[in-house]
Design an enzyme around this catalytic site. Sequence first.
Site, short mmCIF file in Angstrom:
data_model
loop_
_atom_site.label_atom_id
_atom_site.label_comp_id
_atom_site.label_asym_id
_atom_site.label_seq_id
_atom_site.Cartn_x
_atom_site.Cartn_y
_atom_site.Cartn_z
N SER A 279 0.84 -1.19 0.00
CA SER A 279 0.00 0.00 0.00
C SER A 279 0.88 1.25 0.00
O SER A 279 2.10 1.15 -0.13
CB SER A 279 -0.87 0.01 1.25
OG SER A 279 -0.06 0.26 2.39
N HIS A 280 0.22 2.39 0.21
CA HIS A 280 0.93 3.63 0.48
C HIS A 280 0.79 4.01 1.96
O HIS A 280 1.03 5.16 2.32
CB HIS A 280 0.41 4.77 -0.40
CG HIS A 280 0.76 4.60 -1.85
ND1 HIS A 280 0.39 5.51 -2.82
CD2 HIS A 280 1.45 3.63 -2.51
CE1 HIS A 280 0.83 5.11 -4.01
NE2 HIS A 280 1.48 3.97 -3.84
N GLY A 281 0.36 3.06 2.78
CA GLY A 281 0.31 3.27 4.21
C GLY A 281 -1.00 3.85 4.71
O GLY A 281 -2.04 3.79 4.06
#
Length: 450
Positions: A279-281
């Site tokens: 993911s991107h967090g």
Amino acid sequence: MGLSSFTFFFLFFGFYTHFGLVNPQPFDHVSIAPSPAPQPAVSTRIQSATPRVCDVRSFGCVGDGVTDDTQGFKMAWDSACSNDEPTVLLVPKHYTFMIQSTIFTGGCRNNLVFQIEGTIMAPDGPRMWPKGMSMRQWLVFYRVNGMSLQGGGVIDGRGEKWWDLPCKPHKGPNGTTLPGPCDSPVSIRFFMSTNVTVKGVKLKNSPQFNFRFDGCHGVHIESVNIKAPSLSPNTDGIHIENTNDVTIYNTLVATGDDCVSIGAGSYNVDIKNITCGPSHGISIGSLGMRNTRACVSNITVMDSVIKHSDNGVRIKTWQGGFGSVSNVRFINIHMDNVRNPVMIDQYYCQSKGMCPNQTSAVRISNIIYERIWGTYDVRSPAMHLGCSDSVPCTNLTFSEVELMPSQGLNIVSPFCWNAYGFLPTLTIPPVFCLLEGDPDSLPNTDIVQC
């Protein structure tokens, strides 16, 4: 997880010794609210009564994955929503229902349960999307109160052909964006709704955001499974905007963008036991775009895992915005090979070199990082604290932060810019660049307290 004082002393000195936001829709695709609609706080539901079941097949739905079942779903919703007794709208097992962009309108006379046991599927890409239908949203729940969306079934956004539009960043040379139509639908949107529960459902391959909550109050999300390929653009798992009193528990998100993104006007958000990644967090922001006001407060993320992601826990704002991000706690989060485990970016810009410097900024203060541990990708520092030139970040607290390189032994020093805070304990790597205490003065211009 914690290190003894002796172990910390050995690691610290050992390493440093040796390594140096609803478009108009055709009327027949919008459900009609019963009249009169009840007051939201009043429920005629009898807790002990056996719920009435509205099976979508009783309203003409076929469920073969090819037939357009939109009208049947709309009729089933209107019937279920108008009942005075507890009602379950059932999407049965072993069937796949293809439905088009639809708004399910609230004002229901019961706390309706939308029970998904089979599969709900979107049309197959932009060319199959009916003309005149909104291409920004698929399934919308508007002004619902006390509704539950639950079950063990699947909501399939069939996003592959949307991701391949030429305007998507990953399609152009070196990640550039090419001209062309770019609208893509959010899979599930709750708009101006209250006391909503989402539990157990699985979402896959959303064209854009999986869940979006706009102007909602009282949202509980639990045991949801959200998946999309790591390169699918803008497929945030759960996005909230102008929404408050939110709980997100025991949920798995693996997408091409943020697992959870928290937008302006959101407060009282509790996130616990999330497995996030790739993911991107988990992000607060981006905030303040186009010189807008953004207020976010009382956010807690704890007891979670972020793995194989571009970012861990992130706060991102645009230059020129105003407002504040305050009272945020990131507690007991395990990072597993994350490139930017801890990030504050007040210079967020989608196109490098295209965002001019501005003096106003969203003020960031009272942020706690406690028991953040695990490994990071040494291509970036474990901690990046890039704060505004004119509006420093204040009251940043780092306690029991222990982040080690995922490969090798080279520890990359944290990056700090105009960041003030406290270090109740020593950290790995040490945040020597954090400025102690408070700045001598803070500007009052262009800043609105939230």
